[in-house]
Design an enzyme around this catalytic site. Structure first.
Site, mmCIF file in Angstrom:
data_model
loop_
_atom_site.group_PDB
_atom_site.id
_atom_site.type_symbol
_atom_site.label_atom_id
_atom_site.label_comp_id
_atom_site.label_asym_id
_atom_site.label_seq_id
_atom_site.Cartn_x
_atom_site.Cartn_y
_atom_site.Cartn_z
ATOM 1 N N TYR A 1 -18.133 -5.181 -9.812
ATOM 2 C CA TYR A 1 -17.043 -6.146 -10.033
ATOM 3 C C TYR A 1 -17.553 -7.395 -10.745
ATOM 4 C CZ TYR A 1 -14.072 -3.301 -7.021
ATOM 5 O OH TYR A 1 -13.334 -2.269 -6.507
ATOM 6 N N ARG B 1 -1.031 -4.406 3.905
ATOM 7 C CA ARG B 1 0.359 -4.559 3.450
ATOM 8 C C ARG B 1 1.328 -3.528 3.998
ATOM 9 N NH1 ARG B 1 -1.538 -4.813 -2.569
ATOM 10 N NH2 ARG B 1 -3.137 -3.628 -1.485
ATOM 11 N N ARG C 1 0.720 -13.177 5.436
ATOM 12 C CA ARG C 1 0.203 -13.414 4.092
ATOM 13 C C ARG C 1 1.116 -14.356 3.310
ATOM 14 N NH1 ARG C 1 -0.910 -9.508 -1.027
ATOM 15 N NH2 ARG C 1 -0.133 -11.216 -2.264
ATOM 16 N N ARG D 1 -8.886 -0.898 6.359
ATOM 17 C CA ARG D 1 -7.718 -1.676 5.903
ATOM 18 C C ARG D 1 -6.592 -1.660 6.926
ATOM 19 N NH1 ARG D 1 -7.459 -2.501 0.040
ATOM 20 N NH2 ARG D 1 -9.590 -3.147 -0.389
#
Ligand code: CP3
Length: 354
Positions: free
Chosen positions: A160, A37, A46, A33
């Site tokens: 998921y 963010r 983004r 990652r």
């Protein structure tokens, strides 16, 4: 210590050298990652894209966020910016992200749901922009930086698709596995075949390594681990090795514990990524003895920093220094991480001397 034979033309990029079994004086480094963010430049791009999925499907902007941590920190590898849940979407599942909560998908609970999925060949209609991102990156990356493609492992992706969201214990997927085994097996098989095609296209587009993320492997025990974590990883690795000899595969059966032992040998993977539920000394003794490992600093250090960060980073480097090692976190960096702590970690790895 078994060190893999050098190929006729030895690779020059540090990540590829470690994956080929070479013990380097300084481990190459990247971070799960790493485009995310915690970086202000990621948040800006983004916002420009509108939302997370629009960013994933915009090749120029997805390539841009992939490059941001390379520019800022000079990591030895870049990982394609995308998400493991694009494959279910390409197979026909509805997918959306709820801000601050995470992914939501339409659910599959029975044979009818599996039967309604699109055929594997159809995935490229949706995933074309991802291959385009890989092409842009393979042209744009610095010569020394390795490009890593990835996909979710079938079990993790299935959890998921069945629950329609992330779950703490993957209970809905375990329920379907036990109560509707035929439909469950058909789902695992469809995802496995789709993953082979998806990763194969990433490699054709320029990915030099691929990584299979099995984030929920730890909830599979005993026979179920063998059947749904190990077997699919083996099938995918074998198919890729046949089509693309020489492209290394990194397997990440997260929180596998004892299941890490022998995983690379059993699946044919070139490297096993290790989470931080095990110590680096244990992983060196039981997993690195079989080949290259990647990991395993706790990502919380990227939030807390300080002398503990330095000590823990040095401990990981020291523990793995006798064998092939790619330095990484045990799991993805979190949005509350401090970018300065990442710089401190890299500096510590690169300056480490016994
Ligand atoms: O490592 C990288 O930098 C490459 C890009 C990447 C993303 N997701 C981008 C992303 C990779 C390799 C993934 C894998 C992924 N996605 C996994 C497996 C690895 C893991 O972390 O366990 C899983 C389970 C997913 C599914 C997923 N995607 C979840 C559960 C979430 C929400 C949680 C969160 O962190 O917000 C995502 C969203 C996601 N995927 C983000 C990023 C950068 C955050 C989205 C945003 O910008 O809001």
């Amino acid at each position: 210590m078994t060190v893999a034979a050098q190929p006729a033309q030895a690779p020059s990029k540090t990540i590829l050298r470690a994956l080929a079994g070479e013990v380097l004086p300084t481990p190459p480094i990247w971070m799960m990652r790493q485009a995310g963010r915690y970086l202000p430049e990621y948040r800006a791009t983004r916002a420009q894209a509108g939302d997370f999925l629009s960013l994933c499907y915009n090749p120029e902007l997805a390539a841009e966020v992939t490059l941001q941590p390379i520019r800022r920190y000079g990591f030895d590898a870049a990982i394609l910016f995308a998400d493991i849940l694009l494959v279910p979407q390409a197979l026909g599942a509805e997918l959306w992200f709820v801000t601050g909560e995470g992914p939501r998908l339409s659910t599959i609970t029975d044979a009818q749901g599996v039967g309604a999925l699109k055929p594997v060949e159809a995935i490229h209609d949706t995933l074309g922009p991802v291959y385009e991102t890989v092409k842009i990156l393979s042209r744009a990356l610095p010569a020394e930086t390795t490009l890593i493609g990835f996909a979710g492992a079938p079990w993790t992706v299935a959890t998921y698709m069945i629950a329609g969201r992330g779950t703490p214990d993957q209970a809905p997927a375990h329920k379907m596995r036990v109560e509707a085994p035929e439909a469950f097996d058909a789902l695992i098989d469809r995802i496995t075949q789709a993953t082979i095609e998806y990763l194969s296209m990433q490699i054709d587009a320029g990915a030099e390594v691929v990584k299979i993320f099995d984030s929920w492997a730890g909830s599979l025990k005993g026979d179920a681990f063998e059947r749904y974590a190990l077997e699919p990883a083996k099938t995918i690795t074998a198919a890729l090795k046949q089509r693309h000899p020489g492209i290394p595969v990194i397997a990440f059966p997260r929180e596998a514990g004892e299941g890490y032992i022998g995983f690379a040998r059993a699946t044919g993977a070139d490297c096993v990524a290790i989470d931080n539920s095990v110590t680096p000394e244990w992983a060196a003794a039981h997993v690195q003895c079989e080949g290259c490992v990647q990991g395993n600093l706790a990502s919380s250090h990227m939030v807390t920093g300080g002398p503990d960060l330095v000590a823990a980073t040095e401990r990981v480097v020291r523990a793995f220094s006798k064998g092939p090692h790619i330095f990484n976190l045990g799991h993805g960096i979190t949005p509350d991480a401090d970018p300065d702590n990442v710089a401190r970690m890299i500096e510590t790895v690169r300056n480490f001397k016994e």
